[in-house]
Design a protein around this motif. Sequence first.
Motif, PDB file in Angstrom:
ATOM      1  N   GLN A  15     -11.364   4.908  -6.015  1.00  0.00           N
ATOM      2  CA  GLN A  15     -10.706   5.688  -4.952  1.00  0.00           C
ATOM      3  C   GLN A  15     -11.593   5.773  -3.698  1.00  0.00           C
ATOM      4  O   GLN A  15     -11.106   5.713  -2.569  1.00  0.00           O
ATOM      5  CB  GLN A  15     -10.401   7.095  -5.478  1.00  0.00           C
ATOM      6  CG  GLN A  15      -9.301   7.137  -6.514  1.00  0.00           C
ATOM      7  CD  GLN A  15      -9.059   8.536  -7.031  1.00  0.00           C
ATOM      8  OE1 GLN A  15      -9.868   9.444  -6.821  1.00  0.00           O
ATOM      9  NE2 GLN A  15      -7.933   8.734  -7.718  1.00  0.00           N
ATOM     10  N   LYS A  18     -11.521   2.779  -1.227  1.00  0.00           N
ATOM     11  CA  LYS A  18     -10.324   2.627  -0.389  1.00  0.00           C
ATOM     12  C   LYS A  18     -10.327   3.541   0.843  1.00  0.00           C
ATOM     13  O   LYS A  18      -9.574   3.303   1.781  1.00  0.00           O
ATOM     14  CB  LYS A  18      -9.079   2.914  -1.232  1.00  0.00           C
ATOM     15  CG  LYS A  18      -8.888   1.967  -2.397  1.00  0.00           C
ATOM     16  CD  LYS A  18      -7.674   2.362  -3.218  1.00  0.00           C
ATOM     17  CE  LYS A  18      -7.485   1.459  -4.425  1.00  0.00           C
ATOM     18  NZ  LYS A  18      -6.304   1.867  -5.237  1.00  0.00           N
ATOM     19  N   LEU A  28     -12.189  14.145  -1.438  1.00  0.00           N
ATOM     20  CA  LEU A  28     -12.348  13.533  -2.762  1.00  0.00           C
ATOM     21  C   LEU A  28     -13.603  14.064  -3.461  1.00  0.00           C
ATOM     22  O   LEU A  28     -13.584  14.303  -4.684  1.00  0.00           O
ATOM     23  CB  LEU A  28     -12.421  12.011  -2.631  1.00  0.00           C
ATOM     24  CG  LEU A  28     -12.598  11.235  -3.950  1.00  0.00           C
ATOM     25  CD1 LEU A  28     -11.391  11.488  -4.871  1.00  0.00           C
ATOM     26  CD2 LEU A  28     -12.770   9.735  -3.692  1.00  0.00           C
TER      27      LEU A  28
END
Length: 345
Positions: A15, A18, A28
């Motif tokens: 993740q 990206k 995140l």
Amino acid sequence: MREKLMELKEVASKQLEKLQEQKDIQDLKVKILGKKGELTSILRNMGQLSPEERPIIGQVANEVRELLENKFQLKFSELEQKAEEKQLEQESIDVTLPGRPVALGCQHPLTLVARDIEDIFIGLGYEVAEGPEVEQDYYNFEALNLPKNHPARDMQDSFYITEELLMRTHTSPVQVRTMEHKRPEVPVKIICPGRVYRRDDDDATHSHVFMQAEGLVIDENIRMSDLKGTLLTFARQMFGDQQEIRLRPSFFPFTEPSAEVDVSCIICEGSGCRVCKQTGWLEILGSGMVHPKVLEMSGYDSNKYSGFAFGMGIERIAMLKYGIEDIRQFYMNDVRFLHQFQRRA
């Protein structure tokens, strides 16, 4: 639990690769490593492990946390560098372009005129003297032949602080202090510019705070003709080579004889106009021969020494020099007014 930790590491790493915005990376990071994040949720089940497994799983969890934190930091650094490179490309500087000019201020017109007055008298051999604005009654009045209850004190309505302290009403106290300091030294030749205070009404020609410049000369054989010649020289250097002056009898307690001094009208050159009220003359200052009592109170022998003194309002001189009709313009701090007097080097 080991499998969950390894799975979390792989998912978070993919993740992270990206993402291209720093805000998204921060979100995140909070989701994975925050106090209420996924890693914390997994570790809540540590209590279900055997005593032998706990240290092993704890070590694995620390390794996963450290690895992910390093990846987050590295990603932050990469994005910061890219953003900086992009900014440099967009904001490139041509060092060959001329610099932007710096806006310069200018001196106040009263400062300009005060310095002009000082320069004129320094050129005549005078020294510039200064003194306190909060003055003793003795120096402001008594030493100038104005004892207590003298009616002439009413000519200068004063701001008193105590019975013996006041805001000086003229710069003449500087003359007295200089005479006391120099006695019996001669010659004394000083010019005393400074701010003074009187309880005047604020209107187009009066202010309760204004500036004065006074002069004093003491030596042997000083005469009224010396005073007139000095003031004629001053008037011509300040207002122009063709100016003339006239002396009119007057009264000041600290000079005898005393005279008001007029200069030929700057506007009409003496022919008569509205400014000079058709007289051809404009009043600029007061003057006279130093009163013998003033000399004696400061320690000079009035039979041996004589002198002259004069005093002018700097605002008055500036108004005549620049054609200003309202004294309040000097104190309104309007830059449109002040910049008119900027002098180029």
